[in-house]
Structures are given as structure tokens and as C-alpha cells.
Design an enzyme around this catalytic site. Structure first.
Site, PDB file in Angstrom:
ATOM      1  N   GLU A 189      61.278  44.228  31.492  1.00 32.03           N
ATOM      2  CA  GLU A 189      60.136  43.311  31.516  1.00 32.03           C
ATOM      3  C   GLU A 189      59.250  43.493  30.295  1.00 32.03           C
ATOM      4  O   GLU A 189      58.761  42.511  29.714  1.00 32.03           O
ATOM      5  CB  GLU A 189      59.335  43.510  32.801  1.00 32.03           C
ATOM      6  CG  GLU A 189      60.047  42.981  34.044  1.00 32.03           C
ATOM      7  CD  GLU A 189      59.288  43.274  35.331  1.00 32.03           C
ATOM      8  OE1 GLU A 189      58.222  43.927  35.250  1.00 32.03           O
ATOM      9  OE2 GLU A 189      59.759  42.852  36.401  1.00 32.03           O
TER      10      GLU A 189
ATOM     11  N   HIS B   3      58.203  36.290  38.673  1.00 32.29           N
ATOM     12  CA  HIS B   3      58.238  36.924  39.992  1.00 32.29           C
ATOM     13  C   HIS B   3      58.221  35.911  41.130  1.00 32.29           C
ATOM     14  O   HIS B   3      58.143  36.296  42.292  1.00 32.29           O
ATOM     15  CB  HIS B   3      57.042  37.882  40.142  1.00 32.29           C
ATOM     16  CG  HIS B   3      57.097  39.066  39.227  1.00 32.29           C
ATOM     17  ND1 HIS B   3      56.821  38.981  37.883  1.00 32.29           N
ATOM     18  CD2 HIS B   3      57.405  40.367  39.452  1.00 32.29           C
ATOM     19  CE1 HIS B   3      56.944  40.175  37.325  1.00 32.29           C
ATOM     20  NE2 HIS B   3      57.305  41.031  38.257  1.00 32.29           N
TER      21      HIS B   3
END
Length: 336
Positions: free
Chosen positions: A189, A223
Site C-alpha cells: 500500500e 478498501h
């Protein structure tokens, strides 16, 4: 540190693109805001979509265990990170594409490592002052129970505590979820949403403060797939799933802003990476605890200290030998 007379051309072009007017900047870099946003959106979509590639595209059979399922996702996340790094390298206006220069663009530096680890980690821990206070109180209560039972702090008691800690470390090392939370997810990420996207956004003409708040939006959108997983796998109602994922998205936006701030201020990928791992380990900060008002007091004191130290301890000169001749591609030399 690169000497004045030998500063790399790619550093000049990248730093210059922050200070030029929009038209001049586009002429220099060939990057426009729409093109940069499309590239960042594509990297975000790739990061999420590739997680479902084994079943939807490759038609692999369902994984037989959680470990196999997570390993598939690890491989997918690593592949998407590599693709994003290559895409970013092709788009960014770098005249020199040697390995050392590419590492510098992505914030992978080997100078000032201890500053990039210790200072951001200490700064981030201030937000968890309430959590540390509560854990300390619970530990003291546990020790008091052992003292009352044994009449003193015996060697066996200390040995038992150490053995429990060793067992916990061994269990975490073999736990696939621990590898996801503390290794694969933070590393991939940060590579995609900080190391790749921030250079593109800055060289596309976005201001530093805009990038700090724009990058986390893309980070939180990655997400959204958790909503479907929460809704289907955990059999939550639509409202409950939305509330649970909404809380997570809000937290990721806040953390993403902080991580972007660290990355831009320090020029080190390690700075947001260690903060990311630490926050995953600690979870949400403890704001209060029943019948323990000192926990709330500790939390408030930690937040005040965090805000007071935020800019002083992230001064660029702490992470670079000379800020007037730094290796910073994103222009923290001209932060003002």
C-alpha cells in the site's frame, strides 16, 4: 547527498515541476492533471481488482484454507505493486532511469535511516498515549494479583511472562494474518499509494496540501471491497456493513493524510511504512476507559503533544544533509 555540480537531471525536472506555472510545467513534464488522475485511478483499480483475478480471470479452484487464500492475495498485491512501479517509472519525467535514481524517486533511500524510523515511530506513538496508559494500568493490576498470590515477584513469574512473550512472537511469525497486517499490506500500500502516486500528483501540478488530502481518498477507495466481504461473508445487514466499513474508510483517510505528510516531509518511504505497521499493530487509539479517567487525560496529552511536535520533528533538514541541495524529488526543499 548529490554534489551541487552533479545533481541529477531527473531531480531538476521533478523539483522544477512543483514551482512552475501550469502551462510551463506541462511543457516541461508532459503531464497534465487529468492524465495523472487517470493513472492514479488505474493504479487504485488495479490494486483492488487483481485480488479477484485468481477466481474470476484465472478460474482457479476456491482455496482450501485461509493460508492458501491469503497467499494468493499476497502474490496479487505484490504483482500490482510491481506494475504500478513500472507504470510510474514510464510516466514520470526522468531523464536517467538507473536503479539508484529510481529508488530515490520512490523514497527508497539508505541515508538517514534511523531518523526515518525512530522519529516518525515516536511521533505516531503519541496518538496512542491513552492506549499505552490503559495497557500499563492493566499490567500493574495483573502484577499486583501475582504479588498477592505468591507473596512477591518470583523468578518463575518473570520466566512465565517471558515465555508467554516468546510464544506470542512465534505464533505471530507463523500467522498468515500477521504477515498481511504487518508486512504485505503496509509495504504494498505504501509503495502504490505513496511512492508511486505522490510523485505523479505533484508533477501533474497538484499542490502539496492537495496531494496530502487527495492521496488518502484514493487510498480509502481501495478498501471499498471490504464492504462486499463484510456484507456477504459475515452476514451483516447493509446498514451494519456500511457503518463498519464507513468507520474504516474514515480512519484510512485520516491515516493516509498523515502518511502522505510524512512521505513528503521526509522523502523516506520508511517513515510512513513504520507508522503504517505500528498503527496496524495498535488498532484504533483508546479514547477513554470506564473508571479510569487518567486514560482520557493521557490521550488528550498525547494528541496535544503530537500536534505540537508534528512540524518540528518532520523538518526536512533532519532527514537530509543539506536542504538547499537535497535528494528530494518532490520538493520538500521548497515546502514553504
Amino acid at each position: 547527498m548529490v554534489p551541487t555540480g552533479r545533481r541529477c537531471d531527473y531531480l531538476k525536472s521533478l523539483v522544477n515541476c512543483l514551482g512552475f506555472e501550469k502551462r510551463k510545467m506541462e511543457q516541461e513534464t508532459g503531464l497534465t492533471k487529468p492524465a495523472v488522475m487517470i493513472a492514479c485511478a488505474a493504479m487504485t483499480l488495479l490494486y483492488v481488482a487483481i485480488l479477484y483475478a485468481p477466481s474470476l480471470i484465472l478460474r482457479l479452484p476456491p482455496p482450501s484454507s485461509l493460508k492458501e487464500f491469503m497467499i494468493r492475495r499476497f502474490v496479487c498485491a505484490i504483482i500490482s505493486s510491481i506494475v504500478s512501479i513500472i507504470l510510474c517509472a514510464l510516466i514520470l519525467p526522468m531523464r536517467s532511469r538507473e536503479a539508484a535514481n529510481l529508488f530515490g524517486v520512490y523514497g527508497i533511500r539508505f541515508d538517514h535511516i534511523w531518523q526515518a524510523v525512530v522519529i516518525p515511530l515516536s511521533l505516531t506513538s503519541l496518538m496512542y498515549a491513552g492506549s499505552f496508559c490503559l495497557k500499563s494500568l492493566l499490567l500493574m493490576e495483573s502484577w499486583k494479583e501475582h504479588l498477592n498470590e505468591d507473596g512477591g515477584l518470583s523468578f518463575d513469574c518473570v520466566k512465565h511472562l517471558l515465555q508467554n512473550f516468546i510464544d506470542w512472537m512465534s505464533s505471530a511469525a507463523s500467522n498468515v494474518l500477521a504477515w498481511r497486517n504487518y508486512v504485505v499490506a503496509p509495504l504494498t500500500e505504501e509503495l502504490v499509494f505513496r511512492a508511486c502516486m505522490i510523485p505523479l500528483l505533484l508533477c501533474g501540478g497538484f499542490k502539496i496540501y492537495s496531494v496530502i488530502f487527495l492521496c488518502p481518498v484514493l487510498f480509502s477507495l481501495a478498501h471499498l471491497n471490504h464492504w462486499m466481504e463484510t456484507y456477504i461473508r459475515h452476514n451483516y445487514s447493509m446498514l451494519k456493513a456500511s457503518m463498519a466499513v464507513g468507520l474504516q474508510l474514515g480512519y484510512t483517510v485520516i491515516f493516509g493524510s498523515y502518511a502522505s505528510f510524512l512521505f513528503i516531509r521526509t522523502g523516506h518511504l520508511l517513515a510512513p511504512l513504520v507508522a503504517h505497521v505500528f498503527c496496524n499493530f495498535m488498532g484504533l487509539p483508546v479514547l477513554f476507559a470506564r473508571s479510569k479517567g487518567i486514560v482520557s487525560l493521557a490521550f488528550v496529552a498525547g494528541v496535544v503533544s503530537f500536534l505540537w511536535l508534528l512540524f518540528p520533528v518532520t523538518r526536512p533538514d533532519l532527514y537530509n544533509d543539506r536542504t538547499n541541495n537535497c535528494r528530494c524529488w518532490h520538493g520538500y526543499c521548497s515546502w514553504n
